[in-house]
Design a protein around this motif. Sequence first.
Motif, short mmCIF file in Angstrom:
data_model
loop_
_atom_site.label_atom_id
_atom_site.label_comp_id
_atom_site.label_asym_id
_atom_site.label_seq_id
_atom_site.Cartn_x
_atom_site.Cartn_y
_atom_site.Cartn_z
N PHE A 68 0.82 -1.22 0.00
CA PHE A 68 0.00 0.00 0.00
C PHE A 68 0.85 1.27 0.00
O PHE A 68 0.53 2.24 -0.70
N PHE A 69 1.94 1.27 0.78
CA PHE A 69 2.76 2.47 0.84
C PHE A 69 3.56 2.68 -0.44
O PHE A 69 3.85 3.81 -0.84
N GLU A 70 3.93 1.59 -1.09
CA GLU A 70 4.63 1.70 -2.37
C GLU A 70 3.69 2.18 -3.48
O GLU A 70 4.06 2.97 -4.35
N LEU A 71 2.43 1.75 -3.42
CA LEU A 71 1.47 2.12 -4.46
C LEU A 71 0.88 3.52 -4.25
O LEU A 71 0.70 4.28 -5.20
N PHE A 72 0.57 3.86 -3.00
CA PHE A 72 -0.17 5.09 -2.72
C PHE A 72 0.63 6.13 -1.93
O PHE A 72 0.13 7.21 -1.63
N GLY A 73 1.87 5.77 -1.59
CA GLY A 73 2.72 6.71 -0.87
C GLY A 73 2.53 6.62 0.64
O GLY A 73 1.64 5.95 1.16
N HIS A 74 3.41 7.34 1.36
CA HIS A 74 3.37 7.35 2.82
C HIS A 74 2.51 8.51 3.30
O HIS A 74 3.01 9.60 3.64
N ASN A 75 1.22 8.31 3.34
CA ASN A 75 0.29 9.37 3.76
C ASN A 75 -0.86 8.73 4.53
O ASN A 75 -1.08 7.50 4.46
N PRO A 76 -1.61 9.53 5.32
CA PRO A 76 -2.70 8.98 6.13
C PRO A 76 -3.74 8.21 5.34
O PRO A 76 -4.31 7.24 5.85
N ILE A 77 -4.02 8.63 4.12
CA ILE A 77 -5.02 7.93 3.32
C ILE A 77 -4.57 6.50 3.01
O ILE A 77 -5.34 5.54 3.12
N ALA A 78 -3.29 6.37 2.62
CA ALA A 78 -2.75 5.04 2.34
C ALA A 78 -2.76 4.18 3.61
O ALA A 78 -3.05 2.97 3.55
N LEU A 79 -2.46 4.81 4.76
CA LEU A 79 -2.47 4.09 6.03
C LEU A 79 -3.88 3.58 6.34
O LEU A 79 -4.07 2.42 6.74
N GLY A 80 -4.88 4.45 6.13
CA GLY A 80 -6.26 4.04 6.38
C GLY A 80 -6.71 2.93 5.46
O GLY A 80 -7.38 1.97 5.89
N MET A 81 -6.34 3.03 4.19
CA MET A 81 -6.70 2.00 3.21
C MET A 81 -6.08 0.65 3.58
O MET A 81 -6.71 -0.41 3.47
N PHE A 86 -6.28 -4.79 6.13
CA PHE A 86 -5.55 -5.64 7.08
C PHE A 86 -6.45 -6.19 8.19
O PHE A 86 -6.43 -7.40 8.49
N ILE A 87 -7.22 -5.32 8.83
CA ILE A 87 -8.02 -5.76 9.99
C ILE A 87 -9.03 -6.84 9.63
O ILE A 87 -9.13 -7.86 10.33
N PRO A 88 -9.81 -6.71 8.54
CA PRO A 88 -10.71 -7.83 8.17
C PRO A 88 -9.96 -9.13 7.90
O PRO A 88 -10.49 -10.22 8.15
N THR A 89 -8.72 -9.02 7.40
CA THR A 89 -7.93 -10.23 7.14
C THR A 89 -7.62 -10.96 8.45
O THR A 89 -7.72 -12.19 8.53
N THR A 90 -7.26 -10.19 9.49
CA THR A 90 -6.98 -10.81 10.80
C THR A 90 -8.23 -11.42 11.39
O THR A 90 -8.17 -12.47 12.06
N VAL A 91 -9.37 -10.78 11.17
CA VAL A 91 -10.64 -11.33 11.67
C VAL A 91 -10.95 -12.64 10.96
O VAL A 91 -11.34 -13.63 11.59
N PHE A 92 -10.76 -12.66 9.66
CA PHE A 92 -11.03 -13.86 8.87
C PHE A 92 -10.12 -15.02 9.29
O PHE A 92 -10.54 -16.18 9.35
N LEU A 93 -8.86 -14.70 9.60
CA LEU A 93 -7.89 -15.73 9.99
C LEU A 93 -7.90 -16.02 11.50
O LEU A 93 -7.11 -16.83 11.97
N HIS A 94 -8.76 -15.33 12.25
CA HIS A 94 -8.87 -15.49 13.71
C HIS A 94 -7.54 -15.18 14.41
O HIS A 94 -7.11 -15.91 15.32
N ILE A 95 -6.91 -14.10 14.01
CA ILE A 95 -5.64 -13.69 14.64
C ILE A 95 -5.72 -12.23 15.08
O ILE A 95 -4.75 -11.48 15.01
N THR A 96 -6.89 -11.81 15.53
CA THR A 96 -7.10 -10.41 15.94
C THR A 96 -6.22 -10.02 17.13
O THR A 96 -5.98 -8.83 17.35
N SER A 97 -5.75 -11.02 17.90
CA SER A 97 -4.87 -10.69 19.03
C SER A 97 -3.55 -10.08 18.56
O SER A 97 -2.82 -9.49 19.34
N GLY A 98 -3.25 -10.24 17.25
CA GLY A 98 -2.00 -9.71 16.71
C GLY A 98 -2.12 -8.30 16.16
O GLY A 98 -1.12 -7.74 15.68
N ILE A 99 -3.31 -7.69 16.23
CA ILE A 99 -3.48 -6.35 15.67
C ILE A 99 -2.61 -5.32 16.39
O ILE A 99 -1.93 -4.51 15.76
#
Length: 331
Positions: A68-81, A86-99
């Motif tokens: 994401f940072f390589e494609l959209f740069g180091h800015n808050p919008i890229a961080l939010g995207m 990322f967060i739904p991926t951790t929920v899907f994999l049941h690894i939310t403790s790693g957030i």
Amino acid sequence: MKIGYRTIKTAVGTPIAVSIAQLLGLTNFVSAGILTILCIQSSRKRSFVTAWDRFLACAIASIYSFIFFELFGHNPIALGMMLIAFIPTTVFLHITSGIATSSVIILNLYSASSNPTSFLMQQFLLIIIGIGTALLLNLYMPSLDKILEDKQKELEDKFQEILFQISRYIRNNEEVWDGKEIIESEEMLNKANNLVERDIENHFIRNKHPYRDYFRMRYRQLEHLKAMLPLASQLERADALSERIADYFERLSKNVYPENTAIIFLNELKELRASFNLEKLPTTREAFEVRSNLFQLLHEVEDYLKIKQKYKKTDIKLVKRYERKRQESQE
């Protein structure tokens, strides 16, 4: 104020992780210490499970951040995207403790002006050092046997007091007891059960625990003790039969310990019930209510004792010793 093992491990592990990362010349070496702090757990089993979850979450976070940072740069919008993905991926994999742990790596990658492959590899090394240090420290867990033994003794003291106060009320009709031992016993049982579960998690091949059955047994017995209190409180008059029952409760209060001598008091209970059959029927409503409450009280005691009998085999030596002493006292 007592310092716990988890605090000591954190105090030891954090500087170790930071030192290793610093010696390797890694950028953001303090992040290794933060990862160690976040990964210290209260049991071996939990530490292994969460270590894998956090490592996987950190690895995914690193890859997502790099893309994401390589494609959209180091800015808050890229961080939010990136976080939206990322967060739904951790929920899907049941690894939310790693957030929370992953946020350290994510912010490291975000704060850098660019993310070359070498910098990404450094983040992976930070993950390994931080989580690995915590995992090694979590391999040592202090034994809880002494603490559980103390809890057992304290709980038995509470049970002794409850039974004694019941005998005292039956004999004297005195309402001077505040019943705090009931509440304290419940709190003690909850804490003891939590300790037992933690101790089980510290032993990978142990599915059973000697104290688990013990505290479960005491919890069931406590329910019957609580049921006895209103019955005893309704006894407004004492007679010869209630005096015998008061003596019975007093003896029972002096014999609360881990060993099983329930058979002794179950036999005595049969003698008390036989006394009921020999007594004349009550002639007044008040006397009938007293007799009924006494009978129900004995029923609760029987259930209380049978729970102990199911929990453990009878200790024959203690039974014989008790009966011998009882015979000597009667002589």
